[in-house]
Write a protein that holds these residues in place. Structure first.
Motif, short mmCIF file in Angstrom:
data_model
loop_
_atom_site.label_atom_id
_atom_site.label_comp_id
_atom_site.label_asym_id
_atom_site.label_seq_id
_atom_site.Cartn_x
_atom_site.Cartn_y
_atom_site.Cartn_z
N VAL A 93 -51.11 40.42 -35.84
CA VAL A 93 -50.87 41.52 -36.79
C VAL A 93 -51.88 41.44 -37.93
N ALA A 94 -52.09 40.21 -38.45
CA ALA A 94 -53.05 40.06 -39.56
C ALA A 94 -54.46 40.39 -39.09
N TRP A 95 -54.77 40.06 -37.83
CA TRP A 95 -56.10 40.34 -37.27
C TRP A 95 -56.36 41.84 -37.22
N TYR A 96 -55.42 42.61 -36.60
CA TYR A 96 -55.72 44.04 -36.47
C TYR A 96 -55.60 44.78 -37.80
N ASN A 97 -54.99 44.11 -38.80
CA ASN A 97 -54.97 44.70 -40.15
C ASN A 97 -56.17 44.27 -40.99
N GLY A 98 -57.07 43.46 -40.40
CA GLY A 98 -58.30 43.07 -41.11
C GLY A 98 -58.08 42.07 -42.22
N HIS A 99 -57.05 41.21 -42.10
CA HIS A 99 -56.83 40.16 -43.11
C HIS A 99 -58.00 39.17 -43.03
N PRO A 100 -58.70 38.92 -44.16
CA PRO A 100 -59.90 38.07 -44.12
C PRO A 100 -59.68 36.70 -43.47
N GLU B 91 -55.86 52.46 -39.92
CA GLU B 91 -56.56 51.60 -40.88
C GLU B 91 -57.21 50.38 -40.21
N ILE B 92 -57.22 50.35 -38.88
CA ILE B 92 -57.81 49.18 -38.21
C ILE B 92 -59.31 49.16 -38.51
N PRO B 93 -59.83 48.04 -39.01
CA PRO B 93 -61.26 47.98 -39.32
C PRO B 93 -62.11 48.21 -38.06
N GLU B 94 -63.29 48.81 -38.27
CA GLU B 94 -64.16 49.22 -37.17
C GLU B 94 -64.44 48.09 -36.16
N SER B 95 -64.76 46.88 -36.68
CA SER B 95 -65.14 45.79 -35.76
C SER B 95 -63.96 45.38 -34.87
N ILE B 96 -62.74 45.46 -35.42
CA ILE B 96 -61.55 45.09 -34.64
C ILE B 96 -61.23 46.23 -33.66
N LEU B 97 -61.38 47.44 -34.15
CA LEU B 97 -61.11 48.63 -33.32
C LEU B 97 -61.99 48.59 -32.06
N ASN B 98 -63.26 48.21 -32.25
CA ASN B 98 -64.17 48.14 -31.10
C ASN B 98 -63.67 47.15 -30.06
N LYS B 99 -63.05 46.06 -30.52
CA LYS B 99 -62.51 45.07 -29.57
C LYS B 99 -61.26 45.62 -28.89
N LEU B 100 -60.42 46.30 -29.65
CA LEU B 100 -59.20 46.88 -29.05
C LEU B 100 -59.55 47.97 -28.04
N LEU C 177 -47.95 44.80 -47.18
CA LEU C 177 -48.17 46.24 -47.05
C LEU C 177 -49.59 46.50 -46.54
N ARG C 178 -50.53 45.68 -46.99
CA ARG C 178 -51.92 45.83 -46.55
C ARG C 178 -52.18 45.04 -45.25
N GLY C 179 -51.62 43.83 -45.16
CA GLY C 179 -51.97 42.94 -44.05
C GLY C 179 -50.92 42.82 -42.97
N GLY C 180 -49.76 43.50 -43.12
CA GLY C 180 -48.70 43.33 -42.14
C GLY C 180 -48.14 44.64 -41.61
N VAL C 181 -47.94 45.60 -42.51
CA VAL C 181 -47.42 46.92 -42.06
C VAL C 181 -48.44 47.51 -41.08
#
Ligand code: NAP
Length: 460
Positions: A131-138, A179-188, A50-54
């Motif tokens: 999917v795990a990357w854009y959801n910010g899975h550590p 919910e995409i974390p800021e650092s990942i959003l900047n890459k997207l 739900l946190r790392g995949g949805v």
């Protein structure tokens, strides 16, 4: 002594804090028997997929978190032990010695392989990792995806493929409140991808995606869907089958595809990105040196009865050029040492949730629920029924269970798991994430590193 044991609450271990784990807790609490529940989770954060995949823009689904939170707070006898990786931090065998029953709810987090040449070239990625990357899975935030090219191919036509396509197709503005974390959003935001291909091996009548999710493409600000109208000439026997069978999902998908194919005839659309839906193509080789630059597909023929159409490869070939590939062909679970495992299906073998060994006999006090029980199918809510079935098996077995004589699970946890994260600790992380998110107009700004979570909680 035995009477004393029988008077104590049943001690239950749950391995994995995803939706299935919480549905198991919910069903256990409804049994109205004395219980002490210990839920072990690798990450400091609960809620698994739900946190790392949805998808991070599927807000309604993410709201299920509050439902699971209520379950966690329903009983004083629920204990969350986060930041505890089974087998690395503690052996499952050691936990089982202290409890009367164990439920494994570890899900399915590995992508299936295609087993074709070029699969491991540099720009070939699993859906699970993206999917795990854009959801910010550590475990995945340091993965690297080269989005500098113009074209992306997604193999597979399930809802995960649609999620990936939608995230790639959205404008920075459309992504910014997710919910995409800021650092990942900047890459997207720097992505150059303009052309997205979603490739299925069967036809529109067999597509795995669901209409609601497919219809989301029609709301994209700068992306249009392209479908070859020839793909929509579907045999009458198949349409008859879809019309009379219980599931109308594929008829709806076909209707949506027809609408998209009509829309594209309206050449005035100013949208610059395209999502191209291809049918009847199986990848046979990822071509390129170091990096994939094109994919060779076999053009498939469909065979078998209308209720079970299968794709058969032919000698006819088609090629699609690409700069990056995502393999989205389903998930597999992972084996836990000492627990039976079906490598082919990627699940723990079981009968109605009772784990079975190689002689097909139920292992005493060992149960399974969710994707690791039945494979990766259904929506999050499907896990509720699945968990109830497993808890029902446990309830039927109550009189046959061998009660553990070992006391002191709490002390064992305290002495073994030095950096344990409790549910109250998680709530502190949760509140902080929500506070940081609200400053940016997002539901939350996630912690993406376990170290930072533990530092914030002053555990390290
Ligand atoms: P999926 O629905 O099983 O789709 C897998 C896709 O991969 C299918 O198109 C399948 O084609 C294809 N495929 C499998 N093996 C292949 C091969 N060797 N070569 C080419 N194609 C191959 O899996 P998923 O998309 O990973 O989704 C998993 C579950 O999560 C599903 O139940 C899904 O509905 C659910 N989910 C739901 C949502 C949502 O509700 N919003 C979002 C994400 C995921 P065939 O049909 O021919 O086998």
């Amino acid at each position: 002594m035995n009477d004393q044991i029988n008077d104590t609450p049943y001690k239950i271990a749950i391995i994995g804090a995803g939706p299935s784990g919480f549905y198991v807790v919910d069903a256990l609490l409804k049994l109205n028997i004395p219980l002490e529940i210990f839920m072990f989770e690798k990450l400091p954060t609960p809620y698994g997929l739900l946190r790392g995949g949805v998808a991070p823009d599927h807000f309604k689904m993410k709201n299920l978190e509050s439902y699971f939170e209520k379950i966690a707070y329903k009983s004083q006898s629920f204990h969350f032990i986060g930041n505890c990786e089974i087998e690395k931090d503690v052996k499952i065998g050691a936990i089982r010695r202290y409890v009367d029953a164990t439920f494994i709810t570890t899900g399915a987090n590995h992508s299936r392989d295609l087993n074709i040449p070029g699969e491991n070239l540099k720009n070939s990625h699993t859906a699970a990792s993206f999917v795990a990357w854009y959801n910010g899975h550590p475990d995945f935030v340091n993965e690297s995806f080269d989005l500098s090219g113009k074209s992306a191919v997604i193999i597979g036509q399930g809802n995960v493929a649609l999620d990936i396509a939608r995230i790639l197709a959205k404008t920075p503005d459309e992504l910014s409140n997710s919910e995409i974390p800021e650092s990942i959003l900047n890459k997207l935001k720097k992505s150059n991808i303009q052309t997205i291909h979603i490739v299925g091996r069967r036809g529109p009548a067999q597509s795995k995606f669901t209409p609601n999710e497919f219809n989301e493409f029609s709301h994209l600000k700068n992306a249009k869907v392209i479908v070859d109208p020839n793909d929509l000439n579907i045999e009458k026997s198949v349409i008859d089958y879809l019309t009379t069978s219980n599931t109308k999902k594929n008829l709806k998908n076909i209707e949506l595809l027809k609408n998209y194919s009509l829309e594209i005839n309206n050449k005035t659309s100013p949208k610059t990105k395209t999502i191209n839906i291809h049918f009847h193509l199986s990848p046979i080789e990822f071509k390129g040196i170091e990096k994939i630059d094109s994919i060779e597909f076999s053009v498939n023929q469909m065979t078998g009865p209308a209720s079970d159409r299968k794709a058969v490869l032919t000698s006819k070939k088609e090629t699609i050029s690409t700069n990056i590939v995502f393999r989205s062909i389903g998930y597999l679970g992972s084996k836990i040492d000492t627990i039976p495992f079906d490598e082919k299906k990627g699940i723990i073998p079981n009968t109605l949730g009772r784990v079975t060994n190689s002689h097909n006999k139920a292992e005493k006090g060992l149960y399974v629920a969710g994707w690791i029980k039945r494979g990766p199918s259904g929506v999050i809510g499907s896990n509720k029924r699945c968990a109830s079935e497993s808890v029902n098996a446990f309830s039927e077995d109550l009189n046959k269970l061998t009660r553990s004589k070992n006391r002191g699970l709490e002390q064992f946890i305290a002495s073994t798991i030095k950096q344990k994260v409790t549910f109250n600790d998680w709530k502190k992380l949760d509140l902080h994430e929500k506070r940081e998110g609200s400053k940016k107009g997002k539901p939350r700004e996630k912690f993406i590193s376990v170290q930072n979570m533990l530092k914030f909680l002053e555990i390290i």
